[in-house]
Every structure is written in C-alpha cells, then in structure tokens.
Design a protein around this motif. Sequence first.
Motif, PDB file in Angstrom:
ATOM      1  N   GLY A  37       9.569   5.917   4.442  1.00  0.00           N
ATOM      2  CA  GLY A  37       8.949   7.178   4.026  1.00  0.00           C
ATOM      3  C   GLY A  37       7.465   6.993   3.754  1.00  0.00           C
ATOM      4  O   GLY A  37       6.955   5.867   3.795  1.00  0.00           O
ATOM      5  N   PRO A  38       6.754   8.093   3.470  1.00  0.00           N
ATOM      6  CA  PRO A  38       5.305   8.022   3.260  1.00  0.00           C
ATOM      7  C   PRO A  38       4.894   7.233   2.007  1.00  0.00           C
ATOM      8  O   PRO A  38       3.768   6.752   1.924  1.00  0.00           O
ATOM      9  N   ASP A  39       5.794   7.128   1.040  1.00  0.00           N
ATOM     10  CA  ASP A  39       5.457   6.433  -0.215  1.00  0.00           C
ATOM     11  C   ASP A  39       5.877   4.966  -0.201  1.00  0.00           C
ATOM     12  O   ASP A  39       5.767   4.277  -1.218  1.00  0.00           O
ATOM     13  N   VAL A  44       6.629  -0.075  -2.999  1.00  0.00           N
ATOM     14  CA  VAL A  44       6.865  -1.524  -2.901  1.00  0.00           C
ATOM     15  C   VAL A  44       5.941  -2.248  -3.891  1.00  0.00           C
ATOM     16  O   VAL A  44       6.375  -3.128  -4.640  1.00  0.00           O
ATOM     17  N   GLY A  45       4.679  -1.854  -3.932  1.00  0.00           N
ATOM     18  CA  GLY A  45       3.716  -2.459  -4.853  1.00  0.00           C
ATOM     19  C   GLY A  45       4.111  -2.233  -6.298  1.00  0.00           C
ATOM     20  O   GLY A  45       4.097  -3.145  -7.125  1.00  0.00           O
ATOM     21  N   ASN A  46       4.518  -1.004  -6.568  1.00  0.00           N
ATOM     22  CA  ASN A  46       4.900  -0.647  -7.926  1.00  0.00           C
ATOM     23  C   ASN A  46       6.141  -1.418  -8.383  1.00  0.00           C
ATOM     24  O   ASN A  46       6.199  -1.931  -9.508  1.00  0.00           O
ATOM     25  N   VAL A  47       7.122  -1.508  -7.500  1.00  0.00           N
ATOM     26  CA  VAL A  47       8.355  -2.242  -7.833  1.00  0.00           C
ATOM     27  C   VAL A  47       8.031  -3.725  -8.048  1.00  0.00           C
ATOM     28  O   VAL A  47       8.518  -4.349  -8.997  1.00  0.00           O
ATOM     29  N   TYR A  95       1.565  -9.025  -1.064  1.00  0.00           N
ATOM     30  CA  TYR A  95       1.361  -7.568  -1.054  1.00  0.00           C
ATOM     31  C   TYR A  95      -0.096  -7.237  -1.360  1.00  0.00           C
ATOM     32  O   TYR A  95      -0.700  -6.380  -0.709  1.00  0.00           O
ATOM     33  N   ARG A  96      -0.648  -7.934  -2.348  1.00  0.00           N
ATOM     34  CA  ARG A  96      -2.040  -7.641  -2.724  1.00  0.00           C
ATOM     35  C   ARG A  96      -3.007  -8.002  -1.603  1.00  0.00           C
ATOM     36  O   ARG A  96      -4.020  -7.321  -1.410  1.00  0.00           O
ATOM     37  N   PRO A  99      -1.089  -4.936   1.722  1.00  0.00           N
ATOM     38  CA  PRO A  99      -0.004  -4.072   1.231  1.00  0.00           C
ATOM     39  C   PRO A  99       1.017  -3.666   2.291  1.00  0.00           C
ATOM     40  O   PRO A  99       2.134  -3.277   1.955  1.00  0.00           O
ATOM     41  N   THR A 100       0.668  -3.773   3.570  1.00  0.00           N
ATOM     42  CA  THR A 100       1.640  -3.366   4.592  1.00  0.00           C
ATOM     43  C   THR A 100       2.485  -4.554   5.077  1.00  0.00           C
ATOM     44  O   THR A 100       3.318  -4.404   5.956  1.00  0.00           O
ATOM     45  N   SER A 101       2.229  -5.736   4.497  1.00  0.00           N
ATOM     46  CA  SER A 101       2.928  -6.930   4.981  1.00  0.00           C
ATOM     47  C   SER A 101       4.389  -6.990   4.534  1.00  0.00           C
ATOM     48  O   SER A 101       5.196  -7.711   5.099  1.00  0.00           O
ATOM     49  N   LEU A 102       4.717  -6.262   3.495  1.00  0.00           N
ATOM     50  CA  LEU A 102       6.076  -6.339   2.954  1.00  0.00           C
ATOM     51  C   LEU A 102       6.721  -4.958   2.995  1.00  0.00           C
ATOM     52  O   LEU A 102       6.186  -3.996   2.452  1.00  0.00           O
ATOM     53  N   ARG A 103       7.853  -4.875   3.667  1.00  0.00           N
ATOM     54  CA  ARG A 103       8.552  -3.597   3.771  1.00  0.00           C
ATOM     55  C   ARG A 103       9.598  -3.473   2.667  1.00  0.00           C
ATOM     56  O   ARG A 103      10.086  -4.480   2.135  1.00  0.00           O
ATOM     57  N   ALA A 104       9.934  -2.237   2.351  1.00  0.00           N
ATOM     58  CA  ALA A 104      10.940  -1.985   1.310  1.00  0.00           C
ATOM     59  C   ALA A 104      12.273  -2.651   1.648  1.00  0.00           C
ATOM     60  O   ALA A 104      12.959  -3.164   0.762  1.00  0.00           O
TER      61      ALA A 104
END
Length: 133
Positions: A37-39, A44-47, A95-96, A99-104
């Motif tokens: 999804g868009p979020d 992922v960063g928040n979790v 991730y830092r 940020p797109t390197s790790l998927r949910a």
Amino acid sequence: MIVLQWTRTLSVGVEELDRQHQHLIGLLGRLREVIHGPDETAVVGNVLENLVSYVGYHFAEEERLMAEAGYPHAELHRNSHAEIARTVADMLRSYRADPTSLRATELLEYLTDWVVLHIGNEDIRYRPWLAKS
Ligand SMILES: [Fe+2]
C-alpha cells in the motif's frame, strides 16, 4: 498467509510478559495492513523504530525476572535476545540508509519467525521457573 495471534499456548505464565508479547504481536498486524500500500515504507520505519525500543525494554524485563527466579538457562536466553536485538537494529540501520530497501513482507516474515520460534520454543521454557501459579 497465516494470521498470527497471541493464544494461550504462547502464555509464559507471567501476565505482564504475556501482555508485552501481545504488544509485539500487535506490531505484526500493522505491517500486514500496509503490504504493497501507499503507507508501506513509512509504516515499516515506524514499526522498526518501535521494535528497537520495545524489544530493548521487553528483553531487559524478561532477563531481570529470569535472574530473580534463578532460571538455569538464562545465559543462553540472553544470547538469543542479543541476536534478535542486533538483527532488528541492523534492519533499522538499513532502513535509514535506504527506506525502500526493506519491504513489509520481509519484516513480517522475520517477526513471525521470531514470535513463533522465540516465544513458542524459548520463552515457554522459563515458564516453570517464572510462573506464579
Ligand atoms: Fe525471551
């Protein structure tokens, strides 16, 4: 995909630790909702941020109770915690950096493995020492 929920079979016999495990499992639910999804990237960063600080708190609490109860396998258990904490911290670092390197889905797979294997196989073993009833 299996829907992972906390059940009595995961109970370690200490209410507060069960609550903390439920909170960790709750983080899985947030990931599941945002896959593709868009979020996704933001969540992922928040979790991950939440996970790094919460496992630090949770592991310290478990280790304190294991020490108090004289649990004989505490050192092995601490090593397992250190490995998980290291992996999660590495994931946050990646991730830092990107940020797109790790998927949910990847994070979800890791957390699911951890919950099933760590709580279900390792945490459950301290139950006879820590459980009040
Ligand atoms: Fe543990």
